[in-house]
Structure formats: C-alpha cells, structure tokens
Design an enzyme around this catalytic site. Structure first.
Site, short mmCIF file in Angstrom:
data_model
loop_
_atom_site.label_atom_id
_atom_site.label_comp_id
_atom_site.label_asym_id
_atom_site.label_seq_id
_atom_site.Cartn_x
_atom_site.Cartn_y
_atom_site.Cartn_z
CG HIS A 56 -13.08 -6.17 1.44
ND1 HIS A 56 -13.00 -4.89 0.45
CD2 HIS A 56 -12.24 -7.06 0.78
CE1 HIS A 56 -12.13 -4.95 -0.30
NE2 HIS A 56 -11.80 -6.39 -0.32
CG ASN A 75 -1.78 -0.95 1.43
OD1 ASN A 75 -2.50 -1.27 0.11
ND2 ASN A 75 -2.10 -1.76 2.18
N GLY A 79 -12.85 -4.44 -3.44
CA GLY A 79 -13.96 -3.86 -3.14
C GLY A 79 -15.31 -4.38 -3.61
CB CYS A 97 -4.49 -5.46 -5.34
SG CYS A 97 -4.74 -3.84 -6.21
CB CYS A 154 -11.17 -0.75 -4.20
SG CYS A 154 -10.83 -2.24 -3.00
CD GLU A 162 -7.94 0.17 -2.19
OE1 GLU A 162 -6.63 -0.20 -1.80
OE2 GLU A 162 -8.19 0.48 -3.12
#
Length: 280
Positions: A162, A66, A223, A75, A220, A211
């Site tokens: 998440h 990150n 996401g 990712c 994302c 994030e």
C-alpha cells in the site's frame, strides 16, 4: 463449465465466492476477467475461493484474484465475507476465534454477529523490503515523484503493498490521475494499492482507494488498515479510528508497533448463481 457461486460484499467491495473445499478451483486469468465483467459477466472486485488449508493450524484456506485475473495476497473486506460464508455453511460458530489461511499467511477471525466480523490482520510491515518498496531506509514519509510532481507518501504492507497519501480534499480532480500513477509506480515492483486519506479528527478518517488489478473500489479493507497504520505511525490519529469509505464504515484498532491490527466491519450476501462459462 457450470460453476456455482455466492455474490457477497463488504461495504460495497464485492466478491464472487466459490466453494473449492472438495475440488481445486481451475480458472485461468481470461475466465476470471470474463466473470468480473460487469456487463457480460457477474461483476466483482475480487474472486475468492474457499479451500482446504495448507497450514494445519488453520481451519480453511482462501485464494484471492483481482478483476484482471491477477492473484492477490490479502483482502480485508474479503476475509470478513469468507468468515460469514463459513458461518452460513455451518463451519464457523458465532463468538469463536478461528485461524484462516490467506495467500500471505494466517489471520484470525471472530464473528460478532452473522453479518459482522472482526479480523486480526497482523502487524503492519513498514520495512521497504517487506512491502516491497524501493527505498534506502524505513521512514514515516517518503518523497515520491509521480506525474511531474513530488508527493509525500507513506508505504506499508498489510499482506499486500500500500501507498498512502494524506490529502485535504477527497473530491480533488487530481485523484483520477494520481490513483493509477501510484498503483503502477516503478518504486513498487509488485504494484500497490493507492489510498487517499483525509483526517477528519483523531478518531475519524475518510478514504478512497485505487486498487492494483481492480481500479477504484467502493471499499478496501486492507487499504483502511494501511491508512490507519501510516497515520498512527505519524501520530496523526489515536489507536481506534473509524474509516469512512464510499461504501461504508470500518473500525480499525491498532495500539502501535509490537501489536497486531484489528479490523471490524460488516459482511453481506447479495445473491447465489451459476456461471455458465465464457461461451455463454
């Protein structure tokens, strides 16, 4: 130190890609933070290294960091960029399904075109211990106290944790406060990516994501997968959903428990460059 890189993005979620196939990447967290700085550095949401696989069933391994220098397990937009990068490098032909190794395990990718990739993201993991998330039992909805109010959220892992909150208004001022609160919530011991999802209809969702380690992003991928999975578990959407994020659209397909989830979307090159090191 001079480090060659490619700058890429998946619907605005941007990455620095580093070729580490012949030598391991040797960067500490401070160097990654310096590279990620959007004023004095290159600027990115994540740094991705492309390396030789640890798992012999996989073609390549990719590492993810990150913008704050912390490692990430997965990712979704990034793996599409990995596939497009490998295609340009002559390592991945169009139409072939290939296994790649992420920090959280293997994923399968297939290039539909040089700039469009579909990815088998695996089956969503809802058990609290898998996420990880502190809860007595698995549920479609959890009550979560944040900033003095009780929210009804979903929780799932897509290779990274998440938390998903279904809302009616993506422009609500409260999101600026809730994003960081949910990302750093104590019931997520490793932090979480916080997704705010608005169901437009059964095949269309709008989404914003805060994030862990990067803050608000234009997109994302995991996401989008997490939001669709949580909403699908609740019966709020169908098994194919178009997810619109600030940077663009992803297609998410999931037939439900017992099936893997597929994400389809673009990957784009922006520019090539050399990082000259922190001293510069």
């Amino acid at each position: 130190m001079t480090l060659r890189f490619s700058k890429m993005h998946g619907i605005g979620n941007d990455f620095v890609m580093v070729d580490a196939r012949n030598a391991p990447l040797a960067l500490d967290a401070a160097e990654i933070r310096a590279m990620a700085d959007r004023h004095a550095g290159i600027g990115f949401d994540q740094l991705i290294s492309i390396e030789q696989p640890r798992d012999p069933s996989c073609r390549f391994y990719y590492g993810i960091w990150n913008a704050d220098g912390s490692p990430s397990g997965q990712c979704g937009n990034g793996v599409r960029c990995v596939a497009a990068w490998l295609h340009r490098a002559g390592e991945l032909p169009l139409g072939e399904t290939v296994r790649l190794e992420s920090p959280s395990g293997p994923v399968a990718v297939r290039l539909l075109a040089a700039d469009r990739v579909t990815v088998d993201m695996g089956e969503p993991a809802f058990r609290p211990a898998q996420i990880p998330f502190e809860a007595d039992a698995q549920a479609d909805r959890y009550a979560l106290d944040a900033g003095g109010e009780t929210l009804e959220v979903g929780a799932v892992s897509m290779g990274n944790p998440h938390v998903v909150l279904a809302i009616d208004d993506l422009d609500a001022p409260s999101l600026a406060r809730l994003g960081p609160l949910l990302t750093g919530h104590a019931r997520f011991p490793e932090g979480a990516n916080a997704g705010f999802a608005q169901v437009v209809d059964r095949s269309h969702v709008r989404l914003r994501v805060h994030e862990r380690g990067s803050g608000w992003t234009l997109a994302c991928g995991t996401g989008a997968c997490a939001a669709m999975a949580v909403l699908r578990q609740r019966g709020a959407v169908d098994d194919r959903v178009h997810v619109d994020l600030p940077g663009g659209r992803l297609q998410i397909d999931w037939a439900g428990p017992g099936h893997t989830l597929w994400m389809t979307g673009p990957a784009a090159f922006a520019f090539e460059g050399e990082w000259l090191g922190m001293a510069h």
